[in-house]
Design an enzyme around this catalytic site. Structure first.
Site, PDB file in Angstrom:
ATOM      1  N   ASN A 173       0.838  -1.187   0.000  1.00 28.19           N
ATOM      2  CA  ASN A 173       0.000   0.000   0.000  1.00 28.19           C
ATOM      3  C   ASN A 173       0.879   1.246   0.000  1.00 28.19           C
ATOM      4  O   ASN A 173       1.972   1.262   0.553  1.00 28.19           O
ATOM      5  CB  ASN A 173      -1.006  -0.003   1.153  1.00 28.19           C
ATOM      6  CG  ASN A 173      -0.389  -0.124   2.527  1.00 28.19           C
ATOM      7  OD1 ASN A 173       0.610  -0.810   2.727  1.00 28.19           O
ATOM      8  ND2 ASN A 173      -1.000   0.529   3.498  1.00 28.19           N
ATOM      9  N   ILE A 174       0.385   2.267  -0.685  1.00 24.20           N
ATOM     10  CA  ILE A 174       1.108   3.531  -0.816  1.00 24.20           C
ATOM     11  C   ILE A 174       0.122   4.645  -0.492  1.00 24.20           C
ATOM     12  O   ILE A 174      -0.789   4.919  -1.270  1.00 24.20           O
ATOM     13  CB  ILE A 174       1.667   3.701  -2.244  1.00 24.20           C
ATOM     14  CG1 ILE A 174       2.530   2.503  -2.632  1.00 24.20           C
ATOM     15  CG2 ILE A 174       2.447   5.008  -2.363  1.00 24.20           C
ATOM     16  CD1 ILE A 174       2.837   2.419  -4.119  1.00 24.20           C
ATOM     17  N   GLU A 175       0.305   5.256   0.674  1.00 26.26           N
ATOM     18  CA  GLU A 175      -0.633   6.290   1.110  1.00 26.26           C
ATOM     19  C   GLU A 175      -0.226   7.668   0.606  1.00 26.26           C
ATOM     20  O   GLU A 175       0.896   7.888   0.168  1.00 26.26           O
ATOM     21  CB  GLU A 175      -0.714   6.300   2.642  1.00 26.26           C
ATOM     22  CG  GLU A 175      -1.320   5.038   3.196  1.00 26.26           C
ATOM     23  CD  GLU A 175      -1.441   5.034   4.707  1.00 26.26           C
ATOM     24  OE1 GLU A 175      -2.103   4.119   5.212  1.00 26.26           O
ATOM     25  OE2 GLU A 175      -0.880   5.922   5.382  1.00 26.26           O
TER      26      GLU A 175
ATOM     27  N   GLU B  39      -3.099  -4.660  -3.058  1.00 24.85           N
ATOM     28  CA  GLU B  39      -3.672  -5.554  -4.065  1.00 24.85           C
ATOM     29  C   GLU B  39      -3.740  -4.876  -5.428  1.00 24.85           C
ATOM     30  O   GLU B  39      -3.395  -5.470  -6.453  1.00 24.85           O
ATOM     31  CB  GLU B  39      -5.084  -5.992  -3.648  1.00 24.85           C
ATOM     32  CG  GLU B  39      -5.137  -6.701  -2.306  1.00 24.85           C
ATOM     33  CD  GLU B  39      -5.373  -5.782  -1.121  1.00 24.85           C
ATOM     34  OE1 GLU B  39      -6.081  -6.212  -0.187  1.00 24.85           O
ATOM     35  OE2 GLU B  39      -4.866  -4.643  -1.115  1.00 24.85           O
TER      36      GLU B  39
ATOM     37  N   CYS C 250      -4.041   0.646  -2.623  1.00 25.12           N
ATOM     38  CA  CYS C 250      -3.882  -0.552  -1.810  1.00 25.12           C
ATOM     39  C   CYS C 250      -2.844  -1.493  -2.423  1.00 25.12           C
ATOM     40  O   CYS C 250      -2.546  -1.431  -3.617  1.00 25.12           O
ATOM     41  CB  CYS C 250      -5.216  -1.284  -1.698  1.00 25.12           C
ATOM     42  SG  CYS C 250      -6.519  -0.330  -0.901  1.00 25.12           S
TER      43      CYS C 250
ATOM     44  N   CYS D 102     -10.754  -3.085  -4.046  1.00 24.43           N
ATOM     45  CA  CYS D 102      -9.809  -4.114  -4.486  1.00 24.43           C
ATOM     46  C   CYS D 102     -10.538  -5.386  -4.928  1.00 24.43           C
ATOM     47  O   CYS D 102     -10.152  -6.022  -5.899  1.00 24.43           O
ATOM     48  CB  CYS D 102      -8.804  -4.425  -3.380  1.00 24.43           C
ATOM     49  SG  CYS D 102      -7.590  -3.115  -3.134  1.00 24.43           S
TER      50      CYS D 102
ATOM     51  N   CYS E  38     -10.239  -4.604   0.496  1.00 24.57           N
ATOM     52  CA  CYS E  38     -11.356  -3.661   0.592  1.00 24.57           C
ATOM     53  C   CYS E  38     -12.301  -3.886  -0.592  1.00 24.57           C
ATOM     54  O   CYS E  38     -11.991  -4.629  -1.525  1.00 24.57           O
ATOM     55  CB  CYS E  38     -10.830  -2.223   0.611  1.00 24.57           C
ATOM     56  SG  CYS E  38     -10.165  -1.644  -0.968  1.00 24.57           S
TER      57      CYS E  38
END
Length: 131
Positions: free
Chosen positions: A42-44, A55, A53, A89, A86
């Protein structure tokens, strides 16, 4: 690839996660029908909406390399609880793998819970709904 190796690949991605806001790292490893594996984390983003996310990172990497026949995905979280994908995803995975995708959820202790995308996303919206 064995289930354990795929789960280990997902767990290895936890350390690459960029999660300074949620402090909830997630790693994923997506296996294609030909045995290729694409990983993601994940990369916020401070604006939240641009976050992606693990995935979907793995799916984007696979599709951008010409792979669209997914058979299995492992999703690792850093908590005692399992980390299911989620809703967004699930929908993205369904676009390529439908109900048959095997989903392996891995918790911090390395325990594995097995399910399918069909169980996680019943009555999914797909290309047939556009006809």
């Amino acid at each position: 690839m064995t289930k354990q190796a795929l789960c280990a690949a997902a767990q290895a991605m936890l350390e690459r996660s960029y999660a300074p806001y949620s402090h909830f790292p997630v790693g994923a490893a997506l296996e294609c029908a030909d045995g290729s594996v694409f990983t993601g984390c994940n990369i916020e983003n401070a604006a939240f909406s641009p976050s992606i996310c693990a995935e979907r990172t793995a799916v984007a990497k696979a599709v951008s390399e010409g792979h669209r026949d997914f058979v299995r995905i492992a999703i690792a979280g850093s908590t005692e609880q399992f980390c299911p994908p989620c809703g967004m995803c699930r929908q993205v995975l369904a676009e390529f793998a439908g109900d048959r995708l095997e989903v392996l959820l891995v918790n911090r202790r390395g325990q594995i819970r097995e399910t399918t995308l069909g169980e996680l996303l019943p009555l999914r919206f797909g290309s047939g709904n556009l006809e």
